[in-house]
Design a protein around this motif. Structure first.
Motif, PDB file in Angstrom:
ATOM      1  N   ASP A 101     -13.679 -90.979 -18.704  1.00  0.00           N
ATOM      2  CA  ASP A 101     -14.789 -90.199 -18.153  1.00  0.00           C
ATOM      3  C   ASP A 101     -14.292 -89.259 -17.061  1.00  0.00           C
ATOM      4  OD1 ASP A 101     -17.045 -91.188 -19.598  1.00  0.00           O
ATOM      5  OD2 ASP A 101     -16.991 -93.022 -18.405  1.00  0.00           O
ATOM      6  N   GLY A 135     -18.470 -88.573 -12.192  1.00  0.00           N
ATOM      7  CA  GLY A 135     -19.425 -87.484 -12.362  1.00  0.00           C
ATOM      8  C   GLY A 135     -18.955 -86.291 -11.567  1.00  0.00           C
ATOM      9  N   CYS A 177     -22.905 -86.284 -15.617  1.00  0.00           N
ATOM     10  CA  CYS A 177     -22.170 -87.540 -15.770  1.00  0.00           C
ATOM     11  C   CYS A 177     -22.485 -88.034 -17.173  1.00  0.00           C
ATOM     12  CB  CYS A 177     -22.574 -88.562 -14.712  1.00  0.00           C
ATOM     13  SG  CYS A 177     -21.540 -90.048 -14.701  1.00  0.00           S
ATOM     14  N   ALA A 181     -25.553 -92.645 -17.856  1.00  0.00           N
ATOM     15  CA  ALA A 181     -25.457 -92.509 -16.397  1.00  0.00           C
ATOM     16  C   ALA A 181     -26.718 -91.937 -15.779  1.00  0.00           C
ATOM     17  CB  ALA A 181     -24.267 -91.635 -16.040  1.00  0.00           C
ATOM     18  N   TYR A 184     -27.441 -91.921 -12.035  1.00  0.00           N
ATOM     19  CA  TYR A 184     -26.758 -91.017 -11.110  1.00  0.00           C
ATOM     20  C   TYR A 184     -27.598 -89.792 -10.756  1.00  0.00           C
ATOM     21  CZ  TYR A 184     -22.373 -93.539 -10.988  1.00  0.00           C
ATOM     22  OH  TYR A 184     -21.412 -94.493 -10.764  1.00  0.00           O
ATOM     23  N   THR A 198     -26.970 -85.945 -18.409  1.00  0.00           N
ATOM     24  CA  THR A 198     -26.287 -87.168 -18.791  1.00  0.00           C
ATOM     25  C   THR A 198     -26.568 -87.397 -20.272  1.00  0.00           C
ATOM     26  OG1 THR A 198     -25.897 -89.494 -18.215  1.00  0.00           O
ATOM     27  CG2 THR A 198     -28.171 -88.718 -18.125  1.00  0.00           C
TER      28      THR A 198
END
Length: 253
Positions: A101, A135, A177, A181, A184, A198
């Motif tokens: 990621d 992220g 992200c 996610a 977030y 996301t």
């Protein structure tokens, strides 16, 4: 390339020791000692494994591997079928989750950010360097209307998206992200992003977006996480002399 050398190459590139993860990063199922052909993919499901067997791969590299925290430890049923196929065909399985990621060149977030043309990238997580953040936040070259931005993100992920529009205002500052996610969104609000992207959405996410005045896009867990496996296939082909291909097993989630 020897199996041990291949894992060293992956670890030097993706730096798994920098992350506290939910599954082991690196070699998860051991296969043959000599590696020449690698299949990369998003998830080590049965269809990907069968495709790797058909291509006569020596190794599989994925973002979503096995042995997650709180997962049942028994190797039965679906888990047995997957692992037994790997073992019977002497195929190594490598899984890298958060490291894939976060990687600033080959990562899922970096790939999506590049597809959107984001510059001036910063960490989405306060106090965490960009190369270890799962992220990021970046800037579009110029302000973009909501319709134009929706078209851009849908081209990037090759699917329609859920787009919760909370105002008519244009978009310039983008936080993202990939994957699951949606939690977030709070970080995206803190960095004054106009939109948060996301993969997935929860019921409460929409209320947060509306009440906090931030556009929200759920663009698909699988769709937003193709980028890392695709980039690693290209990297391994170009830098190691190995044969590597990305195989996409589509998933609408």
């Amino acid at each position: 390339m020897l199996r041990s050398e291949f894992e060293l190459l992956l670890n030097r590139t993706l730096r798994p020791s920098c992350f506290k993860d939910y599954a082991p990063n690196g070699l998860q199922v051991e296969g043959k000692n000599q590696i020449k052909r690698i299949v990369t993919g998003v998830t080590a499901n049965q269809a990907l494994i069968d495709a790797a067997v058909a291509w006569q791969a020596d190794a599989i590299f994925v973002h979503h591997g096995y042995f997650w925290k709180n997962e049942a430890p028994e190797i039965v049923g679906m888990k047995y079928r997957r692992i037994s196929t790997l073992i019977k065909n002497d195929i190594n399985l490598y899984g890298y989750h958060l490291p894939l990621d976060a990687h600033i060149e080959f990562g899922n977030n970096a790939g999506l950010a590049t597809a959107l043309g984001l510059t001036s990238r910063e960490s989405l997580q306060s106090g965490v360097p960009l190369e270890e953040s799962i992220g990021l936040v970046g800037e579009l070259a110029e302000e973009m209307s909501l319709d134009a931005f929706q078209a851009l993100i849908e081209r990037a992920v090759q699917r329609s998206v859920l787009f919760e529009r909370v105002s008519d205002g244009p978009i310039r500052r983008v936080a993202l992200c990939t994957g699951g996610a949606q939690g977030y969104i709070d970080q995206a609000i803190k960095v004054d992003a106009h939109v948060f992207i996301t993969g997935e959405v929860s019921e409460q996410t929409i209320h947060i977006a509306r009440e906090m005045g931030i556009h929200f896009i759920a663009a698909g867990h699988h769709a937003t996480e193709r980028f890392g496996a695709q980039s690693m296939a290209k990297f391994l082909s170009e830098q190691s002399g190995l044969e590597a291909i990305f195989i996409d097993i589509d998933n609408p989630a």
